[in-house]
Design a protein around this motif. Structure first.
Motif: not given
Length: 149
Positions: A53-64, A113-117
């Protein structure tokens, strides 16, 4: 056509251990080969998906894909969340500019930075884990001795 490179990250929480596989993709998240949306415990599902949820738009560019075992369901959720955040951080780091990375350099720095914060323990691990035994200290079966005064 070559297959995309898979990166593997590891995390633990209590007695649970998680192996996280991250690859360039379309946004699928699977926990023990089950889609994350089908996890029964809602609190565990929210804990697992918090870094995404923090990753936002980057979530849609990776498969986990997460392989987790040991411990209870919340320990597994914590290990999965830590592993996913480490995978996202590690996936965004690079020594040089990769040609086929789906995120720009500024987007990768912003994600780190967002994940670290949000939570420093998602990256480095839990500070409450057990401290290792010190050399020369008392053993587990220390017996009480009577005082001879």
């Amino acid at each position: 056509m070559t297959s995309p490179k898979t990166e593997i990250y590891f995390a633990t929480r209590k007695a649970a251990s998680a192996h996280v596989y991250i690859i360039k993709g379309t946004g699928r998240v699977r926990i023990n080969n089950v889609p994350a949306e089908m996890i029964v415990h809602e609190s565990a599902r929210e804990a697992i998906l918090a870094p995404l949820d923090i990753a936002g738009d980057a979530r849609k560019k990776v498969d986990i894909s997460v392989r987790v075992k040991g411990g209870g369901f919340m320990g597994q959720a914590g290990a999965s969340a830590t592993g996913i955040s480490r995978a996202l951080i590690g996936w965004t780091k690079s020594r040089r500019e990769p040609r086929n990375h789906p995120l720009t350099k500024t987007a990768r720095e912003d994600l780190r930075k967002r994940i670290g914060d949000f939570d420093k323990y998602l990256i480095s691990g839990d500070a409450r884990r057990k401290e290792p035994k010190k050399f020369g200290g008392p053993g587990a079966r220390r017996r009480k001795q009577k005082s001879y005064r």
